[in-house]
Design an enzyme around this catalytic site. Structure first.
Site, short mmCIF file in Angstrom:
data_model
loop_
_atom_site.label_atom_id
_atom_site.label_comp_id
_atom_site.label_asym_id
_atom_site.label_seq_id
_atom_site.Cartn_x
_atom_site.Cartn_y
_atom_site.Cartn_z
N ARG A 58 50.11 43.20 29.61
CA ARG A 58 48.95 43.08 30.51
C ARG A 58 49.30 43.57 31.92
O ARG A 58 48.43 43.97 32.67
CB ARG A 58 48.47 41.63 30.56
CG ARG A 58 47.96 41.15 29.22
CD ARG A 58 47.40 39.76 29.29
NE ARG A 58 46.19 39.71 30.08
CZ ARG A 58 45.90 38.77 30.94
NH1 ARG A 58 46.73 37.77 31.15
NH2 ARG A 58 44.78 38.80 31.62
N ASP A 135 37.10 44.16 31.06
CA ASP A 135 37.31 42.72 30.89
C ASP A 135 38.32 42.32 29.83
O ASP A 135 39.51 42.30 30.12
CB ASP A 135 35.94 42.07 30.62
CG ASP A 135 36.02 40.57 30.66
OD1 ASP A 135 36.96 40.06 31.25
OD2 ASP A 135 35.14 39.91 30.10
N ILE A 159 38.11 38.40 42.29
CA ILE A 159 38.17 39.39 43.37
C ILE A 159 36.93 39.29 44.25
O ILE A 159 35.81 39.13 43.74
CB ILE A 159 38.25 40.82 42.77
CG1 ILE A 159 39.59 41.02 42.04
CG2 ILE A 159 38.08 41.90 43.84
CD1 ILE A 159 40.81 41.15 42.95
N CYS A 189 40.78 35.00 52.83
CA CYS A 189 40.33 33.63 52.61
C CYS A 189 40.62 32.73 53.82
O CYS A 189 39.88 31.79 54.09
CB CYS A 189 41.01 33.03 51.38
SG CYS A 189 40.27 33.52 49.82
N CYS A 195 36.17 26.74 47.48
CA CYS A 195 36.10 26.84 46.01
C CYS A 195 36.96 25.76 45.35
O CYS A 195 36.58 25.18 44.33
CB CYS A 195 36.52 28.24 45.56
SG CYS A 195 38.10 28.77 46.20
N CYS A 199 35.20 22.66 42.94
CA CYS A 199 35.27 22.83 41.48
C CYS A 199 35.00 21.49 40.79
O CYS A 199 35.71 20.51 41.03
CB CYS A 199 36.65 23.36 41.09
SG CYS A 199 36.85 23.44 39.30
N ASP A 243 29.37 28.80 37.99
CA ASP A 243 29.44 29.69 39.16
C ASP A 243 29.80 28.93 40.43
O ASP A 243 29.75 29.51 41.52
CB ASP A 243 28.08 30.37 39.39
CG ASP A 243 27.78 31.43 38.34
OD1 ASP A 243 28.73 32.02 37.80
OD2 ASP A 243 26.59 31.66 38.07
N CYS A 245 32.39 27.91 42.05
CA CYS A 245 33.41 28.37 43.00
C CYS A 245 32.93 29.62 43.73
O CYS A 245 33.35 29.88 44.87
CB CYS A 245 34.77 28.57 42.35
SG CYS A 245 34.76 29.53 40.84
#
Ligand code: SF4
Ligand code: SF4
Length: 373
Positions: A58, A135, A159, A189, A195, A199, A243, A245
């Protein structure tokens, strides 16, 4: 060959094909290998065994497609108009579906557009090696996107870009042409942790690290077993993905809407009433979800997710009856239905509605989300 001119043209062609941003990077992701191994060793990938199976491939696009020296990373925005975050999320009688999944499955569209991009390059340079990925392929698409300058990896591990937030898909075209590379994006950030603290299931265990086993997206989409009880109440009415975060992220105030009709909310999800969605038999589910990513989870998992949301909804005799009608389809589903019925009975006793604990999220919603009409 003037590679700089070719790279500039590729960006123009990619924009014409519907990609909002395009960047180019090399294939060296060595600095990410240790973190990937640590994440896998900790078991954070849950039952997604294919992640462990592919191992370090990966992080090595040139092993995936020998000869690859560059990756063209692309972004396609998916946020539909009338996103109705608040309308769906706060109303416990409605189902919340992740905004990327309201329309058609994106894989085919993006892969096709990437293929066309490869063919366009071929017209220019003649035969060359390329392959599109979207993906689920064994590739670290987020580090590649950051390297290619498409945005930085937020603390939620997605991202994001300061001009458009994070409501977009990524895709990659692996190529064997030594194009000039773009400048990687820098982290923006800062001290924000919105986020992480929002959560619902505390899945973001460290900055940039998500334990998938706790994440509602994984639990509702990737995982087909019995969802641990500790997560069922925090799941609220989220029946496919989550959704939160992204919703609380300040950079998403600047997000752009999609210009793809394919990503608009489909007719069958216009009124995501829990009882109505739960009433679909398998044939209706398959028909209503034709061309949708949701179809992949299958009817039983769809019912499983809905039954949790129904357990979290305020008491209603209609919900109880609908749940009872579905007993006996599968042992996994039965376990969730029994739990949901117990929640409903408990609510009669307590005479209370849904326990909404995500105060920060509710504050964000009350402040008003752009384009939520
Ligand atoms: S998608 Fe939802 S559950 Fe998963 S990390 Fe984000 S906020 Fe948490
Ligand atoms: S919410 Fe804050 S910490 Fe999380 S990704 Fe957005 S800016 Fe970064």
């Amino acid at each position: 060959m003037n590679y700089q001119e070719l790279a500039d043209n590729i960006k123009i062609w990619a924009n014409d094909l519907g990609f909002q941003k395009v960047g180019i990077c090399d294939v060296n992701l060595q600095e990410h290998e240790a973190a990937l191994q640590k994440w896998l060793d900790a078991g954070y990938h849950g039952s997604m065994d294919w992640m462990a199976r592919h191992g370090m491939m990966r992080a090595r696009p040139d092993e995936l497609l020998p000869g690859t020296v560059r990756v063209i990373s692309v972004r396609m925005d998916y946020l539909p108009p009338k996103a109705q975050f608040a309308t769906n999320l706060v109303d416990p009688t409605q189902a919340y579906i992740s905004r990327y999944a309201l329309g058609r499955d994106y894989h085919k569209l993006i892969r096709n557009q990437l293929k066309k991009l490869g063919q366009r390059i071929e017209q220019e340079v003649g035969s060359f090696g390329y392959r599109p990925f979207v993906d689920s392929a064994p590739i670290l698409e987020r580090p590649l996107a950051q390297k290619a300058g498409l945005g930085w990896t937020g603390k939620h591990s997605l991202i994001l870009d300061k001009e458009c937030g994070s409501w977009f898909f990524l895709g990659e075209l692996l190529i064997d042409l030594p194009l000039p590379v773009d400048t990687p994006s820098e982290d923006q950030c800062g001290k924000c942790k919105a986020c992480m603290t929002s959560c619902p299931t505390n899945a973001i265990i460290e900055e940039g690290i998500v334990d998938a086993r706790r994440c509602i997206s994984y639990l509702t989409i990737e995982y087909d077993g019995v969802i641990p009880e500790e997560f069922r109440k925090p799941m609220g009415n989220r029946i496919y993905g989550c959704d939160d975060c992204q919703l609380v992220c300040p950079w998403n105030r600047f997000s752009s809407l999609t210009d793809q009709d394919d990503f608009h909310r489909r007719q069958s999800l216009q009124n995501p009433d829990l009882i109505a969605l739960f009433a679909w038999d398998e044939a209706s589910f398959l028909k209503n979800m034709e061309g949708s990513a949701i179809r992949r989870i299958g009817h039983v998992q769809w019912l499983r997710n809905l039954s949790i949301a129904m357990g979290n909804a305020p008491y209603s005799q209609d919900i109880v009856e609908a749940l009872q009608m579905r007993i006996g389809i599968s042992p996994v589903l039965d376990e969730h239905i029994e739990w949901a019925l117990a929640q409903q009975r408990q609510q009669i006793k307590e005479k209370s509605g849904i326990d909404i604990t995500h105060q920060r999220l509710i504050r964000v919603i009350n402040k008003g989300i752009p384009r939520d009409a």
